[in-house]
Design a protein around this motif. Structure first.
Motif, PDB file in Angstrom:
ATOM      1  N   LEU A  67     -41.786 -20.783 -48.625  1.00  0.00           N
ATOM      2  CA  LEU A  67     -42.423 -21.604 -49.652  1.00  0.00           C
ATOM      3  C   LEU A  67     -43.931 -21.382 -49.755  1.00  0.00           C
ATOM      4  O   LEU A  67     -44.560 -21.816 -50.712  1.00  0.00           O
ATOM      5  N   SER A  68     -44.527 -20.722 -48.779  1.00  0.00           N
ATOM      6  CA  SER A  68     -45.989 -20.611 -48.735  1.00  0.00           C
ATOM      7  C   SER A  68     -46.513 -19.559 -49.708  1.00  0.00           C
ATOM      8  O   SER A  68     -45.812 -18.627 -50.087  1.00  0.00           O
ATOM      9  N   THR A  69     -47.771 -19.738 -50.084  1.00  0.00           N
ATOM     10  CA  THR A  69     -48.445 -18.782 -50.963  1.00  0.00           C
ATOM     11  C   THR A  69     -49.651 -18.163 -50.281  1.00  0.00           C
ATOM     12  O   THR A  69     -50.340 -17.350 -50.884  1.00  0.00           O
ATOM     13  N   GLU A  70     -49.920 -18.551 -49.039  1.00  0.00           N
ATOM     14  CA  GLU A  70     -51.059 -18.006 -48.309  1.00  0.00           C
ATOM     15  C   GLU A  70     -50.773 -18.035 -46.811  1.00  0.00           C
ATOM     16  O   GLU A  70     -49.826 -18.664 -46.361  1.00  0.00           O
ATOM     17  N   GLY A  71     -51.605 -17.332 -46.062  1.00  0.00           N
ATOM     18  CA  GLY A  71     -51.454 -17.275 -44.619  1.00  0.00           C
ATOM     19  C   GLY A  71     -52.016 -18.495 -43.928  1.00  0.00           C
ATOM     20  O   GLY A  71     -52.775 -19.266 -44.514  1.00  0.00           O
ATOM     21  N   GLY A  72     -51.646 -18.652 -42.677  1.00  0.00           N
ATOM     22  CA  GLY A  72     -52.149 -19.765 -41.885  1.00  0.00           C
ATOM     23  C   GLY A  72     -51.550 -19.750 -40.483  1.00  0.00           C
ATOM     24  O   GLY A  72     -50.724 -18.903 -40.144  1.00  0.00           O
ATOM     25  N   MET A  73     -51.975 -20.691 -39.680  1.00  0.00           N
ATOM     26  CA  MET A  73     -51.472 -20.817 -38.311  1.00  0.00           C
ATOM     27  C   MET A  73     -50.094 -21.481 -38.316  1.00  0.00           C
ATOM     28  O   MET A  73     -49.844 -22.401 -39.088  1.00  0.00           O
ATOM     29  N   VAL A  74     -49.247 -20.993 -37.438  1.00  0.00           N
ATOM     30  CA  VAL A  74     -47.914 -21.545 -37.264  1.00  0.00           C
ATOM     31  C   VAL A  74     -47.761 -21.909 -35.795  1.00  0.00           C
ATOM     32  O   VAL A  74     -48.206 -21.171 -34.915  1.00  0.00           O
ATOM     33  N   SER A  75     -47.167 -23.057 -35.536  1.00  0.00           N
ATOM     34  CA  SER A  75     -46.890 -23.484 -34.157  1.00  0.00           C
ATOM     35  C   SER A  75     -45.425 -23.220 -33.850  1.00  0.00           C
ATOM     36  O   SER A  75     -44.543 -23.610 -34.609  1.00  0.00           O
ATOM     37  N   TYR A  76     -45.206 -22.555 -32.724  1.00  0.00           N
ATOM     38  CA  TYR A  76     -43.862 -22.255 -32.257  1.00  0.00           C
ATOM     39  C   TYR A  76     -43.604 -23.038 -30.973  1.00  0.00           C
ATOM     40  O   TYR A  76     -44.505 -23.265 -30.171  1.00  0.00           O
ATOM     41  N   THR A  77     -42.364 -23.409 -30.784  1.00  0.00           N
ATOM     42  CA  THR A  77     -41.871 -23.928 -29.519  1.00  0.00           C
ATOM     43  C   THR A  77     -40.671 -23.075 -29.151  1.00  0.00           C
ATOM     44  O   THR A  77     -39.811 -22.820 -29.994  1.00  0.00           O
ATOM     45  N   TYR A  78     -40.651 -22.597 -27.929  1.00  0.00           N
ATOM     46  CA  TYR A  78     -39.524 -21.822 -27.426  1.00  0.00           C
ATOM     47  C   TYR A  78     -38.839 -22.621 -26.329  1.00  0.00           C
ATOM     48  O   TYR A  78     -39.510 -23.240 -25.501  1.00  0.00           O
ATOM     49  N   GLU A  79     -37.511 -22.586 -26.326  1.00  0.00           N
ATOM     50  CA  GLU A  79     -36.745 -23.190 -25.246  1.00  0.00           C
ATOM     51  C   GLU A  79     -35.792 -22.144 -24.685  1.00  0.00           C
ATOM     52  O   GLU A  79     -35.067 -21.490 -25.442  1.00  0.00           O
ATOM     53  N   VAL A  80     -35.826 -21.984 -23.372  1.00  0.00           N
ATOM     54  CA  VAL A  80     -34.946 -21.040 -22.691  1.00  0.00           C
ATOM     55  C   VAL A  80     -34.146 -21.824 -21.660  1.00  0.00           C
ATOM     56  O   VAL A  80     -34.720 -22.367 -20.714  1.00  0.00           O
ATOM     57  N   ASN A  81     -32.839 -21.928 -21.899  1.00  0.00           N
ATOM     58  CA  ASN A  81     -31.950 -22.651 -20.994  1.00  0.00           C
ATOM     59  C   ASN A  81     -30.778 -21.798 -20.539  1.00  0.00           C
ATOM     60  O   ASN A  81     -29.864 -22.301 -19.891  1.00  0.00           O
ATOM     61  N   HIS A  82     -30.784 -20.533 -20.917  1.00  0.00           N
ATOM     62  CA  HIS A  82     -29.716 -19.607 -20.562  1.00  0.00           C
ATOM     63  C   HIS A  82     -30.339 -18.219 -20.435  1.00  0.00           C
ATOM     64  O   HIS A  82     -31.277 -17.893 -21.170  1.00  0.00           O
ATOM     65  N   PRO A  83     -29.856 -17.380 -19.528  1.00  0.00           N
ATOM     66  CA  PRO A  83     -30.475 -16.064 -19.340  1.00  0.00           C
ATOM     67  C   PRO A  83     -30.482 -15.165 -20.577  1.00  0.00           C
ATOM     68  O   PRO A  83     -31.382 -14.361 -20.743  1.00  0.00           O
ATOM     69  N   TYR A  84     -29.480 -15.323 -21.474  1.00  0.00           N
ATOM     70  CA  TYR A  84     -29.347 -14.388 -22.589  1.00  0.00           C
ATOM     71  C   TYR A  84     -29.407 -15.069 -23.958  1.00  0.00           C
ATOM     72  O   TYR A  84     -28.822 -14.586 -24.934  1.00  0.00           O
ATOM     73  N   SER A  85     -30.112 -16.165 -24.044  1.00  0.00           N
ATOM     74  CA  SER A  85     -30.330 -16.817 -25.342  1.00  0.00           C
ATOM     75  C   SER A  85     -31.623 -17.620 -25.293  1.00  0.00           C
ATOM     76  O   SER A  85     -32.151 -17.904 -24.220  1.00  0.00           O
ATOM     77  N   ALA A  86     -32.116 -17.959 -26.468  1.00  0.00           N
ATOM     78  CA  ALA A  86     -33.339 -18.766 -26.567  1.00  0.00           C
ATOM     79  C   ALA A  86     -33.372 -19.419 -27.945  1.00  0.00           C
ATOM     80  O   ALA A  86     -32.701 -18.956 -28.882  1.00  0.00           O
ATOM     81  N   VAL A  87     -34.152 -20.479 -28.056  1.00  0.00           N
ATOM     82  CA  VAL A  87     -34.315 -21.188 -29.325  1.00  0.00           C
ATOM     83  C   VAL A  87     -35.792 -21.223 -29.674  1.00  0.00           C
ATOM     84  O   VAL A  87     -36.625 -21.574 -28.830  1.00  0.00           O
ATOM     85  N   LEU A  88     -36.100 -20.857 -30.902  1.00  0.00           N
ATOM     86  CA  LEU A  88     -37.459 -20.923 -31.424  1.00  0.00           C
ATOM     87  C   LEU A  88     -37.485 -21.995 -32.503  1.00  0.00           C
ATOM     88  O   LEU A  88     -36.618 -22.003 -33.391  1.00  0.00           O
ATOM     89  N   THR A  89     -38.437 -22.904 -32.424  1.00  0.00           N
ATOM     90  CA  THR A  89     -38.655 -23.890 -33.477  1.00  0.00           C
ATOM     91  C   THR A  89     -40.042 -23.650 -34.032  1.00  0.00           C
ATOM     92  O   THR A  89     -41.010 -23.539 -33.277  1.00  0.00           O
TER      93      THR A  89
END
Length: 192
Positions: A67-89
């Motif tokens: 939806l964006s029309t310009e650049g900017g800072m993005v905040s990520y959260t990563y969760e790792v609870n398994h050796p071969y998967s991860a979740v990025l928010t």
């Protein structure tokens, strides 16, 4: 759902790449990052019973959402609870066009085929409900096509867990936490 993507490397190498925002301005220039905006602020690591969480992970992106029309800072959260998967928010900045309170998430799911080859899928939740799913998949295909040659060129293909096997810099904080996580679980498949 995006994938499957077949890649000739170990599952831990893929997770480590997923956690690494410092490559965005180089490998994903114009997509997830941009040359000249390569600084990554210090992240915060929090341990949990199941794994760990990375917060305050911020990166400048040329388009913070569909939806964006310009650049900017993005905040990520990563969760790792398994050796071969991860979740990025992902939480885009206020100028992104994403309605307040909405987040976007990507789940990385890896099925090792051998110790150094894998099949990868992503499950994505986006905040733009009008976007064509084919466009979302084309974007993910593009990003993974940029990551794949980097992943397949890393030697050794198995992720080294011993201290000093590879050099780390400040932006590798999540990578170091991931390697400790694997050590604490006594993971032996996909690592050396």
């Amino acid at each position: 759902n995006a994938g499957p993507y077949d890649v000739a490397t170990s599952a831990p190498r893929i997770v480590e790449n997923f956690l690494d925002m410092s490559h965005f301005s180089f490998v994903h220039d114009g997509w997830l990052g941009q040359m000249g905006h390569s600084e990554i602020p210090d992240v915060v690591l929090t341990q949990s019973e199941a794994g760990f969480k990375v917060t305050n992970a911020q990166v400048w992106q040329p388009n913070t959402s569909a939806l964006s029309t310009e650049g900017g800072m993005v905040s990520y959260t990563y969760e790792v609870n398994h050796p071969y998967s991860a979740v990025l928010t992902k939480v885009p900045d206020a100028q992104s066009g994403v309605p307040p309170g909405y987040e976007e998430s990507i789940v990385l799911l890896i099925q090792p085929q051998t110790a150094d080859s894998c099949r990868v899928w992503f499950r994505m939740a986006v905040s733009d409900f009008e976007v064509d799913s084919e466009d979302v998949l084309a974007f993910q295909d593009k990003i993974f096509s940029q990551d794949k040659p980097v992943l397949e060129s890393q030697q050794p293909r198995l992720l080294p867990l011993q201290t000093g096997a590879e050099s780390n810099v400040a932006s590798d904080k999540a990578s170091v936490a991931y390697r400790r996580f694997l050590q604490n679980l006594a993971v032996t498949f996909g690592v050396c």
